[in-house]
Scaffold this motif. Structure first.
Motif, mmCIF file in Angstrom:
data_model
loop_
_atom_site.group_PDB
_atom_site.id
_atom_site.type_symbol
_atom_site.label_atom_id
_atom_site.label_comp_id
_atom_site.label_asym_id
_atom_site.label_seq_id
_atom_site.Cartn_x
_atom_site.Cartn_y
_atom_site.Cartn_z
ATOM 1 N N LEU A 118 0.838 -1.208 0.000
ATOM 2 C CA LEU A 118 0.000 0.000 0.000
ATOM 3 C C LEU A 118 0.874 1.260 0.000
ATOM 4 O O LEU A 118 0.591 2.213 -0.741
ATOM 5 C CB LEU A 118 -0.932 -0.006 1.229
ATOM 6 C CG LEU A 118 -1.744 1.274 1.412
ATOM 7 C CD1 LEU A 118 -2.645 1.549 0.208
ATOM 8 C CD2 LEU A 118 -2.576 1.207 2.696
ATOM 9 N N ARG A 161 13.356 0.508 -0.389
ATOM 10 C CA ARG A 161 13.411 -0.602 -1.348
ATOM 11 C C ARG A 161 12.507 -0.368 -2.552
ATOM 12 O O ARG A 161 12.281 -1.265 -3.351
ATOM 13 C CB ARG A 161 13.017 -1.929 -0.658
ATOM 14 C CG ARG A 161 13.921 -2.309 0.518
ATOM 15 C CD ARG A 161 13.805 -3.806 0.815
ATOM 16 N NE ARG A 161 12.444 -4.272 0.933
ATOM 17 C CZ ARG A 161 11.741 -4.276 2.082
ATOM 18 N NH1 ARG A 161 12.283 -3.836 3.204
ATOM 19 N NH2 ARG A 161 10.506 -4.707 2.097
ATOM 20 N N THR A 182 2.045 -7.600 9.254
ATOM 21 C CA THR A 182 0.800 -7.961 8.566
ATOM 22 C C THR A 182 0.648 -9.472 8.380
ATOM 23 O O THR A 182 -0.387 -9.915 7.887
ATOM 24 C CB THR A 182 0.730 -7.262 7.188
ATOM 25 O OG1 THR A 182 1.911 -7.605 6.447
ATOM 26 C CG2 THR A 182 0.668 -5.764 7.325
ATOM 27 N N TYR A 218 -3.260 -10.881 15.747
ATOM 28 C CA TYR A 218 -3.190 -9.790 14.769
ATOM 29 C C TYR A 218 -4.453 -8.935 14.841
ATOM 30 O O TYR A 218 -4.394 -7.705 14.918
ATOM 31 C CB TYR A 218 -3.023 -10.372 13.365
ATOM 32 C CG TYR A 218 -3.211 -9.372 12.238
ATOM 33 C CD1 TYR A 218 -2.239 -8.416 11.952
ATOM 34 C CD2 TYR A 218 -4.361 -9.381 11.448
ATOM 35 C CE1 TYR A 218 -2.407 -7.500 10.916
ATOM 36 C CE2 TYR A 218 -4.541 -8.475 10.413
ATOM 37 C CZ TYR A 218 -3.561 -7.540 10.143
ATOM 38 O OH TYR A 218 -3.745 -6.633 9.125
ATOM 39 N N LYS A 231 -5.038 -4.922 16.053
ATOM 40 C CA LYS A 231 -5.655 -3.858 15.257
ATOM 41 C C LYS A 231 -6.847 -3.227 16.008
ATOM 42 O O LYS A 231 -7.060 -2.018 15.934
ATOM 43 C CB LYS A 231 -6.083 -4.395 13.885
ATOM 44 C CG LYS A 231 -4.907 -4.665 12.947
ATOM 45 C CD LYS A 231 -4.241 -3.359 12.492
ATOM 46 C CE LYS A 231 -3.146 -3.588 11.466
ATOM 47 N NZ LYS A 231 -2.564 -2.351 10.935
HETATM 48 N N1 LIG Z 1 -2.326 -6.768 2.910
HETATM 49 C C1 LIG Z 1 -3.540 -7.082 3.303
HETATM 50 O O1 LIG Z 1 -4.132 -8.024 2.799
HETATM 51 C C2 LIG Z 1 -4.231 -6.256 4.366
HETATM 52 C C3 LIG Z 1 -5.537 -6.572 4.751
HETATM 53 C C4 LIG Z 1 -6.158 -5.825 5.749
HETATM 54 C C5 LIG Z 1 -5.469 -4.764 6.333
HETATM 55 N N2 LIG Z 1 -4.192 -4.482 5.930
HETATM 56 C C6 LIG Z 1 -3.482 -3.391 6.607
HETATM 57 O O2 LIG Z 1 -3.093 -2.436 5.628
HETATM 58 C C7 LIG Z 1 -1.809 -1.921 5.939
HETATM 59 C C8 LIG Z 1 -0.888 -1.995 4.751
HETATM 60 O O3 LIG Z 1 -0.773 -3.325 4.302
HETATM 61 P P1 LIG Z 1 0.281 -3.781 3.212
HETATM 62 O O4 LIG Z 1 -0.348 -4.832 2.390
HETATM 63 O O5 LIG Z 1 0.875 -2.604 2.520
HETATM 64 O O6 LIG Z 1 1.359 -4.491 4.158
HETATM 65 P P2 LIG Z 1 2.883 -4.805 3.896
HETATM 66 O O7 LIG Z 1 3.154 -4.936 2.433
HETATM 67 O O8 LIG Z 1 3.245 -5.936 4.799
HETATM 68 O O9 LIG Z 1 3.586 -3.468 4.400
HETATM 69 C C9 LIG Z 1 3.790 -3.150 5.744
HETATM 70 C C10 LIG Z 1 5.092 -2.399 5.823
HETATM 71 O O10 LIG Z 1 5.336 -2.057 7.202
HETATM 72 C C11 LIG Z 1 6.738 -2.129 7.382
HETATM 73 N N3 LIG Z 1 7.106 -2.236 8.777
HETATM 74 C C12 LIG Z 1 6.991 -3.313 9.602
HETATM 75 N N4 LIG Z 1 7.514 -3.031 10.815
HETATM 76 C C13 LIG Z 1 7.968 -1.754 10.753
HETATM 77 C C14 LIG Z 1 8.625 -0.897 11.685
HETATM 78 N N5 LIG Z 1 8.922 -1.305 12.911
HETATM 79 N N6 LIG Z 1 8.950 0.357 11.286
HETATM 80 C C15 LIG Z 1 8.660 0.786 10.036
HETATM 81 N N7 LIG Z 1 8.057 0.013 9.097
HETATM 82 C C16 LIG Z 1 7.717 -1.244 9.468
HETATM 83 C C17 LIG Z 1 7.145 -3.382 6.605
HETATM 84 O O11 LIG Z 1 8.539 -3.342 6.371
HETATM 85 P P3 LIG Z 1 9.310 -4.536 5.621
HETATM 86 O O12 LIG Z 1 8.821 -4.475 4.199
HETATM 87 O O13 LIG Z 1 10.731 -4.125 5.767
HETATM 88 O O14 LIG Z 1 8.931 -5.795 6.319
HETATM 89 C C18 LIG Z 1 6.294 -3.246 5.356
HETATM 90 O O15 LIG Z 1 7.000 -2.563 4.334
HETATM 91 C C19 LIG Z 1 -1.326 -2.675 7.174
HETATM 92 O O16 LIG Z 1 -1.496 -1.868 8.319
HETATM 93 C C20 LIG Z 1 -2.211 -3.892 7.234
HETATM 94 O O17 LIG Z 1 -2.404 -4.345 8.563
HETATM 95 C C21 LIG Z 1 -3.573 -5.194 4.966
#
Ligand SMILES: NC(=O)c1ccc[n+]([C@@H]2O[C@H](COP(=O)([O-])OP(=O)(O)OC[C@H]3O[C@@H](n4cnc5c(N)ncnc54)[C@H](OP(=O)(O)O)[C@@H]3O)[C@@H](O)[C@H]2O)c1
Length: 293
Positions: A12, A36, A75, A137, A141
């Motif tokens: 996202l 990255r 996540t 998880y 949230k």
């Molecule tokens: N993806 C889904 O299906 C989904 C569904 C429902 C809700 N959401 C919510 O939507 C949001 C975005 O999801 P997404 O798909 O973009 O997730 P994602 O691709 O896993 O991205 C999350 C990012 O947070 C970073 N992160 C983790 N720990 C951190 C820290 N301590 N300091 C700074 N950055 C940190 C991760 O870094 P690294 O890349 O280095 O690990 C990753 O780049 C999340 O809050 C998630 O809970 C997602």
């Protein structure tokens, strides 16, 4: 607007960076460690570990955002179940640190949350439906949402979403649509469940909605997902059909066979009426997005 994004290396985060760059809106992308995302200009990036108070203070003090879009989180649902302490530290305690800092400069705080806060008995959830989390998880949230909802600070939004898909650069995890396309193309055997129902969300539609909420200065909870709820099996089947890939390697199964550490809600999906009315949100169908990934 000056938008600070947390988790900009994530799926996202990358889509928000792409749209803000295209539209010439001022932003600062932040994530843990190096940038990255080759599509994010280095001058627009700062390393910020959201668990580090000193990282947060130095980045906020030098950039002074008007809006924070907080996407960073652990996540991986099963990783959270197995390491609940890490899950709470990143998803709850770091959210509190960010929220308090945002408040101190009167900035809008937007938290990303999930359909997993619901128990999945009802489906088609509205913003006012009651959470009943089934996993660590999901609990993290709900607790992060409570920080934002119970404080009395009115400059906030919560965006709940459902399995997000799309292509990103150097992601630390894949997503259902990209994974399915890849595995189907290679002819890998796949066990896919047909007893969990979700509304898959195109990351670009979600990014658009997150930015739109900031632009319109909206407050409160928004449910943002794709327009259709379907089983995980149907998602994979529709990806195969769209790309003309064989489904002979697809094995229909159910959740009990997977032995996953974390419990999942059987049926989610969102009622999108509020987002459609307030934001003009009009998400694309799964098929409309598949050639745009
Ligand atoms: N993806 C889904 O299906 C989904 C569904 C429902 C809700 N959401 C919510 O939507 C949001 C975005 O999801 P997404 O798909 O973009 O997730 P994602 O691709 O896993 O991205 C999350 C990012 O947070 C970073 N992160 C983790 N720990 C951190 C820290 N301590 N300091 C700074 N950055 C940190 C991760 O870094 P690294 O890349 O280095 O690990 C990753 O780049 C999340 O809050 C998630 O809970 C997602």
């Amino acid at each position: 607007m000056k938008i600070l994004i947390t988790g900009s290396n994530g799926l996202l985060g990358q889509k928000i960076v792409k749209q803000l760059t295209k539209r010439g809106i001022d932003f600062l992308a932040t994530s843990k460690g190096e940038n990255r995302n080759p599509d994010c200009d280095e001058t627009k990036y700062a390393s910020m570990d959201i668990c580090s108070e000193s990282d947060i203070l130095s980045v906020f003090n030098s950039y002074l955002p008007t809006h924070i879009i907080h996407t960073a989180a652990i996540t991986n649902v099963d990783a959270c179940e197995l390491n609940p302490k890490d899950c709470v530290e990143v998803n709850v305690e770091a959210t509190l640190k960010l929220f308090n800092t945002a408040k101190s400069i009167r900035a809008h705080f937007q938290l990303l949350s999930t359909d997993f806060i619901f128990d999945g008995q009802k489906g088609n959830y509205k913003e006012e439906d009651q959470p009943n989390p089934l996993s660590e998880y999901a609990k993290s949230k709900v607790d992060a949402e409570k920080i934002v909802l119970t404080d009395g600070y009115s400059n906030f939004s919560i965006v709940r979403t459902i399995i997000v898909y799309g292509f990103g650069n150097n992601l630390s995890r894949t997503n259902i649509v990209c994974w399915a396309k890849d595995a189907l193309s290679k002819g890998d055997p796949m066990n896919i469940i047909d007893d969990q129902f979700r509304a898959p969300t195109w990351a670009d539609d979600l990014a658009w909605a997150c930015i739109r909420i900031c632009e319109l200065e909206k407050v409160g909870i928004y449910h943002i997902s794709g327009p259709e709820t379907m089983s995980i099996f149907e998602i994979v089947q529709r990806v195969a059909l769209h790309f003309g890939l064989s489904t002979t390697t697809l094995n229909r199964t159910d959740s009990s066979t997977l032995n996953q550490p974390a419990k999942r809600p059987p049926k989610t999906g969102f009622d999108l009426s509020k987002a459609r009315l307030d934001l003009g949100y009009n998400p694309k169908s799964l098929e409309q997005t598949l050639d745009l990934l």
